[in-house]
Design a protein around this motif. Structure first.
Motif, PDB file in Angstrom:
ATOM      1  N   ALA A 128       0.931  -1.396  -0.139  1.00  0.00           N
ATOM      2  CA  ALA A 128       0.013  -0.069  -0.086  1.00  0.00           C
ATOM      3  C   ALA A 128       0.993   1.194   0.136  1.00  0.00           C
ATOM      4  N   TYR A 129       1.825   1.206   0.738  1.00  0.00           N
ATOM      5  CA  TYR A 129       2.690   2.310   0.921  1.00  0.00           C
ATOM      6  C   TYR A 129       3.443   2.890  -0.383  1.00  0.00           C
ATOM      7  N   LEU A 130       3.792   1.709  -1.270  1.00  0.00           N
ATOM      8  CA  LEU A 130       4.488   1.744  -2.408  1.00  0.00           C
ATOM      9  C   LEU A 130       3.662   2.262  -3.568  1.00  0.00           C
ATOM     10  N   THR A 131       2.372   1.570  -3.670  1.00  0.00           N
ATOM     11  CA  THR A 131       1.288   1.988  -4.654  1.00  0.00           C
ATOM     12  C   THR A 131       1.021   3.682  -4.171  1.00  0.00           C
ATOM     13  N   GLN A 132       0.745   3.857  -2.957  1.00  0.00           N
ATOM     14  CA  GLN A 132       0.372   5.406  -2.760  1.00  0.00           C
ATOM     15  C   GLN A 132       1.609   6.239  -3.143  1.00  0.00           C
ATOM     16  N   SER A 133       2.889   5.804  -3.042  1.00  0.00           N
ATOM     17  CA  SER A 133       4.073   6.362  -3.420  1.00  0.00           C
ATOM     18  C   SER A 133       4.099   6.942  -4.841  1.00  0.00           C
ATOM     19  N   GLY A 137       0.335  -6.373  -5.885  1.00  0.00           N
ATOM     20  CA  GLY A 137      -0.474  -5.651  -6.693  1.00  0.00           C
ATOM     21  C   GLY A 137      -1.054  -4.039  -6.101  1.00  0.00           C
ATOM     22  N   PRO A 138      -1.515  -3.492  -7.064  1.00  0.00           N
ATOM     23  CA  PRO A 138      -1.780  -1.922  -6.339  1.00  0.00           C
ATOM     24  C   PRO A 138      -2.774  -1.998  -5.616  1.00  0.00           C
ATOM     25  N   ARG A 139      -2.649  -1.171  -4.538  1.00  0.00           N
ATOM     26  CA  ARG A 139      -3.802  -0.940  -3.688  1.00  0.00           C
ATOM     27  C   ARG A 139      -3.485   0.205  -2.771  1.00  0.00           C
ATOM     28  N   ILE A 140      -4.678   1.021  -2.149  1.00  0.00           N
ATOM     29  CA  ILE A 140      -4.423   2.144  -1.561  1.00  0.00           C
ATOM     30  C   ILE A 140      -5.272   2.057  -0.377  1.00  0.00           C
ATOM     31  N   ASN A 141      -4.698   2.202   0.965  1.00  0.00           N
ATOM     32  CA  ASN A 141      -5.350   2.221   2.192  1.00  0.00           C
ATOM     33  C   ASN A 141      -5.339   3.538   2.746  1.00  0.00           C
ATOM     34  N   ARG A 142      -6.642   4.218   2.623  1.00  0.00           N
ATOM     35  CA  ARG A 142      -6.818   5.674   2.941  1.00  0.00           C
ATOM     36  C   ARG A 142      -6.282   6.015   4.353  1.00  0.00           C
ATOM     37  N   PRO A 143      -6.392   5.535   5.556  1.00  0.00           N
ATOM     38  CA  PRO A 143      -5.830   6.091   6.547  1.00  0.00           C
ATOM     39  C   PRO A 143      -4.255   5.916   6.353  1.00  0.00           C
ATOM     40  N   PHE A 147      -2.528   6.237   3.650  1.00  0.00           N
ATOM     41  CA  PHE A 147      -2.195   7.163   2.850  1.00  0.00           C
ATOM     42  C   PHE A 147      -2.178   8.559   3.498  1.00  0.00           C
ATOM     43  N   LYS A 148      -3.091   8.910   4.601  1.00  0.00           N
ATOM     44  CA  LYS A 148      -3.112  10.098   5.265  1.00  0.00           C
ATOM     45  C   LYS A 148      -1.699  10.281   6.338  1.00  0.00           C
ATOM     46  N   GLU A 149      -1.702   8.998   6.714  1.00  0.00           N
ATOM     47  CA  GLU A 149      -0.690   9.045   7.519  1.00  0.00           C
ATOM     48  C   GLU A 149       0.826   9.272   6.797  1.00  0.00           C
ATOM     49  N   GLN A 150       0.913   8.517   5.702  1.00  0.00           N
ATOM     50  CA  GLN A 150       2.195   8.800   4.812  1.00  0.00           C
ATOM     51  C   GLN A 150       2.105  10.330   4.430  1.00  0.00           C
ATOM     52  N   LEU A 151       0.964  10.918   4.157  1.00  0.00           N
ATOM     53  CA  LEU A 151       1.213  12.224   3.479  1.00  0.00           C
ATOM     54  C   LEU A 151       1.537  13.204   4.755  1.00  0.00           C
ATOM     55  N   LEU A 152       1.199  13.055   5.805  1.00  0.00           N
ATOM     56  CA  LEU A 152       1.551  13.987   6.996  1.00  0.00           C
ATOM     57  C   LEU A 152       2.707  13.699   7.372  1.00  0.00           C
ATOM     58  N   TYR A 153       3.409  12.786   7.141  1.00  0.00           N
ATOM     59  CA  TYR A 153       4.816  12.605   7.483  1.00  0.00           C
ATOM     60  C   TYR A 153       5.803  13.157   6.372  1.00  0.00           C
TER      61      TYR A 153
END
Length: 494
Positions: free
Chosen positions: A80-85, A201-207, A209-215
């Motif tokens: 999830a972190y990889l896809t979100q990046s 495979g590609p996937r996004i986890n919204r919580p 993703f938010k944590e990743q963006l805040l950091y």
């Protein structure tokens, strides 16, 4: 990452090998280009890649570097972190590429170099692909697949260098070189697609993703400031000189690949190790990384300053002799690279402080560089840049002291660092003597090798013969590998 108790140097070894092979290739590229291109054309090439690499660093917004923080802690959520990046970097990179293409004529006017506008489309695509594929090696490293990351680094750089040279040999010029780099980026994009599939495979986890963006975004704000301040002196000089003079300046700013070869893997592994330990045990790790770097960077700086009049003509021919004073001044930032501050602060969650530090650095570097240019020309530009860099690295070091809760006495292994610095300075004597020989200037490459050997012998001898316990070989090993006993206050933590 496996091997929590093993040394940072041992864990970083595969990365250094991969980066070492890549560094040899990267080192060879400017040597080839300065022989395949005129001085003016090489100046245009350096201006194009200054624009590309500045945009590349800015448009990541911390999303790729943030993987060092999240992936070691993620478990099954790594994919999830990889896809979100990749998703975020595609958006940011796309916006940057459009802006770069639309502003191609403004950039060409900035450098007083119309050919820059002609390669605007290819340059924009190169930047976009660099941004999107930035997480490739980082994710592998953070996941603990250090050997795979090293292999990816080496193969990627091999393709980049080969694809860059072929168009010039075929007479296709700078435009052909840039389109070849687009092909290199597409190959990296295929590697990134494979990596995503390997992680579920590609996937996004919204919580998440938010944590990743805040950091990541505060760190991204730091990059928004850090890269412009690091390269401001180059932009400022490029706006005031001819393409040929800019080529001379950029050769003077040449960075020896071994700096990135050692700093990046050690800093990366240190960041992952710090994420796996508590702050009580963080200071010995910081000391270890510092000594690993200082044992190489101190003699590298001193030796190259002494041998500068041989180094530049040996690598770039005597056409670039005017680069020597600039090169010597630029080297003075190398000892500060022995402080693994960036990775340490990121591991300690200090992304907001990094952003503030970069803001102050940008505010200081603009008047320092412009004032330096007004007083001393191109030499003044690098002087102003180096002075601000030194001041702000010291400020970062004091912030690390605050976070690690140690005194100044125990912040760094001062005794060992002083020992290394003294040996590095004493070893300059034979190099300075050799550089003054008229025959050395006639055959600079041969005499650069001879002076380097003389430097290494004296440096090792000073370290081996210094007072201390054990045989000279043991003392030399301790000095170079930084495996001496930690300060008393740190023994319990170590």
């Amino acid at each position: 990452m496996s091997g929590k108790g093993s040394s940072i140097l041992k864990q970083a070894g595969p990365l250094m090998m991969g980066r070492g092979g890549a560094a040899v290739l990267s080192f060879a590229l400017p040597l080839l280009l300065t022989r395949l291109m005129t001085v003016a054309d090489y100046g245009t090439y350096k201006a194009a890649f200054l624009v590309i690499m500045t945009a590349y660093a800015i448009m990541q917004f911390g999303m790729s570097q943030g993987l060092y923080y999240f992936v070691p802690r993620a478990g099954e959520d790594r994919g999830a972190y990889l896809t979100q990046s990749f998703f975020t970097l595609s958006l940011f990179g796309g916006v940057g590429a459009i802006g770069l293409y639309l502003g191609r004529h403004l950039l060409a006017n900035q450098f007083g170099n119309p050919p820059l506008a002609e390669v605007g489309l290819a340059a924009s695509l190169v930047m976009l692909l660099l941004v999107v594929t930035a997480p490739l090696e980082i994710h592998l490293t953070a996941q603990g697949k250090v050997r795979s990351a090293a292999l990816a680094i080496f193969i990627s750089e091999g393709f980049r260098v080969g694809l860059s040279v072929i168009p010039l040999v075929l007479g296709m010029g700078l435009s052909g070189l840039l389109w070849a780099n687009v092909v290199h980026g597409l190959l990296r994009l295929a590697g990134c697609a494979w990596l995503v599939m390997e992680n579920g495979g590609p996937r996004i986890n919204r919580p998440l993703f938010k944590e990743q963006l805040l950091y990541s975004l505060p760190f991204g704000a730091a990059m928004l400031l850090q890269n412009p301040q690091q390269t401001f002196h180059q932009w400022a000089v490029g706006a005031k000189v001819t393409p040929a003079e800019f080529a001379v300046y950029m050769v003077g700013c040449f960075q020896v690949p071994i700096i990135n070869l050692l700093y990046s893997p050690i800093s990366d592994v240190l960041q992952v190790r710090l994420a796996q330990t508590d702050r009580e045990h963080a200071t010995p790790l910081f000391h270890e990384a510092n000594l690993r770097l200082a044992a190489v960077f101190f003699p590298l700086c001193a030796g190259l300053v002494a041998a500068g009049s041989l180094f530049i003509p040996a690598l770039f021919t005597h056409r670039y002799d005017q680069s020597v004073p600039i090169f010597r001044l630029a080297l003075l930032t190398i000892p500060f690279a022995a402080l693994p501050l960036d990775g340490t602060l990121r591991a300690l969650g200090e992304t907001k402080y990094i952003a503030k530090n970069c803001a102050w650095k940008l505010a200081l570097v603009i008047p320092a560089v412009l004032g330096g240019i007004k007083l001393y020309g191109m030499t003044g530009a690098i002087m102003g840049h180096c002075a601000v860099e030194a001041v702000m690295r010291v400020a970062m070091l004091l912030r690390v002291r605050h976070d690690l809760k140690v005194t100044l006495r125990h912040l760094l292994p001062w005794g060992h660092l002083g020992h290394l610095a003294l040996a590095a300075l004493l070893a300059c004597a034979p190099v300075l003597a050799i550089a003054r020989l008229p025959m050395a200037q006639a055959r600079p490459f041969l005499w650069l090798l001879i002076s380097g050997l003389a430097y290494a012998v004296v440096y090792a001898a000073v370290l081996a013969l210094a007072p201390g316990q054990g045989t000279p070989v043991v003392r030399l090993k301790r000095a170079l590998l930084g495996n001496a006993e930690p300060p008393p206050a740190l023994k319990q933590a170590a």
